[in-house]
Design an enzyme around this catalytic site. Sequence first.
Site, mmCIF file in Angstrom:
data_model
loop_
_atom_site.group_PDB
_atom_site.id
_atom_site.type_symbol
_atom_site.label_atom_id
_atom_site.label_comp_id
_atom_site.label_asym_id
_atom_site.label_seq_id
_atom_site.Cartn_x
_atom_site.Cartn_y
_atom_site.Cartn_z
ATOM 1 N N CYS A 28 -1.282 9.813 4.390
ATOM 2 C CA CYS A 28 -2.128 10.372 3.327
ATOM 3 C C CYS A 28 -3.497 9.695 3.268
ATOM 4 C CB CYS A 28 -1.427 10.248 1.971
ATOM 5 S SG CYS A 28 0.039 11.281 1.814
ATOM 6 N N ILE A 29 -3.512 8.443 2.845
ATOM 7 C CA ILE A 29 -4.786 7.768 2.572
ATOM 8 C C ILE A 29 -5.679 7.628 3.808
ATOM 9 C CG2 ILE A 29 -5.846 5.662 1.649
ATOM 10 C CD1 ILE A 29 -3.398 5.334 -0.129
#
Length: 433
Positions: A271-272
Amino acid sequence: MLKKLINRIKNKKISVCIIGLGYVGLPLAFRFLNAKINVIGIDSDIAKINKIKSGSSYIENKSFKKNKYYKEFQKKVSNNYTKVGDADVIILCLPTPLSKNNTPNMSLLKNCILKIKKFVKLNQTLILESTVYPGATLELFNLLNSDKKFILGKNFFLGFSPERENPGDKLFSYKSTPKVISGFSKQCLSIVYFLYKEICNKVYKANSIKVAELSKLLENTYRSVNIGLVNEFKIIAKKLNVNIWDIIDAAKTKNFGFRPFSPGPGVGGHCIPIDPIYLSWYMKNKNYNSKIIEISSTLNSSMPVWVCNQIFNYLKKNKIKTNKLLIIGLSYKKNTADTRESPSIDILRKFVNKKFHVEFYDPYVKKYDFESKYFNNKSLNLKSIKKYKKDGIIIIGTNHKNINYKNILENSKLIFDTRGVYSRNKNKKIIFV
């Protein structure tokens, strides 16, 4: 037809096909199973299919094995895409990684669409949970509907609902976490709403699919930017010879307008490190160069190198000669076995390249394949850490909860802490990096 579909959802007379049985798809499958909804599972990874059929879970939630619907689900899991035709709702939970040139890699989703294209039928609902750039959900539907046989909101329904799984968090539940949903039309939104109400206490209706797509990118870009900020503050604190954790402890006493973020050796997971790049890439195509997003992503991705340089410089400055390293934690975040994009792996690679003999201890990662004679592929027993009391260094790469850090401190010569597990300990053999 719309009322009929909604009534079938409410009466649990539908079948949901989930494609992609990883960290998102498998928990989602069991949420629908627990709601007494029939679930068909599809994944192209035969190893995953075999593990499910054998009754073993490859993610942390071991309660799956004890689930009373597990045996029923095992019979309906395969790599057979023809099963899509037996479903009323198709949910795509496939990874959307980055290509080598740091651009969105949508190949898994596009290939999936091409595989299911000849099996989809009228009045089905397609929902995307994978993180994508704005407009991608509709692009995928257009690929599916190249022969123009479907009319959205009339004889086919389209929605987007960004996943909000939190690997490693045993308390995570959609009983407390709201689910964002969206639909191409009011009819589409109604179907998606009533479907997710079966498994979520609170469902938030986004105004459009594009709003929902962007909301997911904002969530993770927000985290990336703030982690980038606190990581830069860690670098600043190091330059000024001040403990970053003391600074954070002081700042977070402010009970308004401040939310603490923890610095680390970088960012990992799916995600990040990735989602902000999707947005940045998309905006470049719209003739806008994002600034803060790109700066924070670049800084976060540089942190493993910074950490390694700090350690190498410390060893050189203090004339410490050793070629032994123990890394505590290989996964990208605490309490999970997920090593995707893990900064610990980047650090491991740097030390292996320096001809260090590297070992690791991770209660969740029992084995990690890394082709090098300098790396022990199997996780150590905690008792064997005692040998690092005489020679070698220890790096805290991941701050898992179920680790005896006191025992590690007592049986070590030098510890480089990237996560602040010893943030309140003033022992001189602890170096914060």
